[in-house]
Design an enzyme around this catalytic site. Structure first.
Site, short mmCIF file in Angstrom:
data_model
loop_
_atom_site.label_atom_id
_atom_site.label_comp_id
_atom_site.label_asym_id
_atom_site.label_seq_id
_atom_site.Cartn_x
_atom_site.Cartn_y
_atom_site.Cartn_z
N SER A 6 0.84 -1.20 0.00
CA SER A 6 0.00 0.00 0.00
C SER A 6 0.87 1.25 0.00
CB SER A 6 -0.91 0.01 1.23
OG SER A 6 -1.59 1.25 1.30
N ASP A 33 -4.58 3.55 -2.37
CA ASP A 33 -5.75 3.83 -1.53
C ASP A 33 -6.25 5.24 -1.79
OD1 ASP A 33 -6.15 1.44 0.15
OD2 ASP A 33 -4.14 1.88 0.86
N HIS A 64 -7.87 1.14 -5.12
CA HIS A 64 -8.94 0.87 -4.16
C HIS A 64 -9.65 2.19 -3.85
CE1 HIS A 64 -9.87 -0.42 0.28
NE2 HIS A 64 -10.96 -0.33 -0.45
N MET A 66 -12.02 4.23 -1.95
CA MET A 66 -12.82 4.40 -0.73
C MET A 66 -13.51 5.77 -0.83
SD MET A 66 -10.25 2.74 2.10
CE MET A 66 -8.75 2.95 1.14
N MET A 135 -12.06 -6.38 3.42
CA MET A 135 -11.44 -5.47 4.38
C MET A 135 -11.37 -6.16 5.74
SD MET A 135 -10.54 -2.71 2.84
CE MET A 135 -10.07 -1.83 4.35
N GLY A 140 -10.08 3.51 6.20
CA GLY A 140 -9.86 4.93 6.46
C GLY A 140 -8.57 5.26 7.17
N PHE A 141 -7.97 4.28 7.83
CA PHE A 141 -6.73 4.52 8.57
C PHE A 141 -5.77 3.36 8.40
CE2 PHE A 141 -10.09 6.78 10.81
CZ PHE A 141 -9.55 8.05 10.95
N GLY A 143 -2.37 1.04 9.74
CA GLY A 143 -1.82 0.59 11.00
C GLY A 143 -2.79 -0.04 11.98
N GLY A 174 -5.67 -4.87 5.50
CA GLY A 174 -5.85 -4.40 6.87
C GLY A 174 -5.20 -5.30 7.89
N SER A 196 2.28 -0.54 6.43
CA SER A 196 3.37 -0.29 7.38
C SER A 196 4.19 -1.54 7.66
CB SER A 196 2.80 0.27 8.69
OG SER A 196 1.78 -0.58 9.21
#
Length: 216
Positions: A6, A33, A64, A66, A135, A140-141, A143, A174, A196
């Site tokens: 990502s 993303d 992707h 979103m 997912m 949306g975030f 880590g 995710g 990450s």
């Protein structure tokens, strides 16, 4: 196993060098993303940035979206250089129509499902999809920690794809790390998205090899 790092976790100030390093390390895909600040809280980037990236890379662009009402922008993302366009089932009033739009551009159509969204939502669409993205965190975030029940969801989806005799890939996004990559691929995942847990551990060729080794 396809690893799709990502770019959300990459060094945005040196995007060209990041893309070059990924290809040199042996990667084939990158995960882009796109967030609009509406469907999800954060805002990232859109077609102009992807178009600029495309000029610097021939990697497979796994986009992707979103975003709310993605059907409005399918052609824009295809023109920017997206190879695969993944929309959220929750963001589309007419999901089949949007998937057909994607296919008409020449890009590969894919659908993402949030953790709570049932697989029945895409049951009849499976034969026309290149990929389904499960997912394993709420979008949306970066880590976030992997939601355990998503593993059962992958197994169930694998059964649905096999029953439909489709060639649809399963992607998961995710909380994907070296600790769960093997279990995920054994459950039926074809494409791992890692942010990450990949970019945070250079050099990229060594990290990519570690993912490959553990999945084998």
């Amino acid at each position: 196993m396809i690893l799709s790092p990502s770019m959300l976790s990459s060094d945005f100030a040196n995007m060209e060098s990041e893309l070059t390093a990924l290809k040199k390390a042996g990667l084939k895909w990158v995960h882009l993303d796109v967030m609009d600040g509406n469907f999800v809280p954060n805002i990232t980037f859109g077609p102009p940035i992807i178009k600029a990236m495309r000029k610097k890379s021939d990697l497979f662009f796994d986009c992707h979206l979103m975003i709310s009402d993605p059907g409005r922008y399918i052609q824009d993302f295809a023109d920017a250089g997206a190879d695969l366009i993944c929309v959220h089932a929750e963001a589309c009033d007419h999901l089949e129509r949007v998937c057909a739009q994607i296919a008409e551009t020449g890009a590969k159509p894919a659908v993402a499902l949030n953790p709570h969204t049932p697989l029945e939502t895409i049951k009849y669409l499976i034969p026309q999809l290149s990929m389904v993205l499960i997912m394993s965190v709420n979008p949306g975030f970066g880590g976030q920690k992997f939601i355990p029940f998503c593993l059962d969801k992958v197994r169930e989806l694998r059964g649905m794809i096999d029953e439909a005799r489709a060639e649809t890939l399963i992607q998961i996004d995710g909380g994907v790390t070296l600790d769960n990559a093997r279990e995920l691929t054994q459950a039926g995942v074809d494409v791992l998205v890692s942010g990450s847990a990949f970019f945070g551990y250079p050099p990229y060729d060594t990290r990519y090899q570690a993912f490959q080794d553990i999945c084998e």
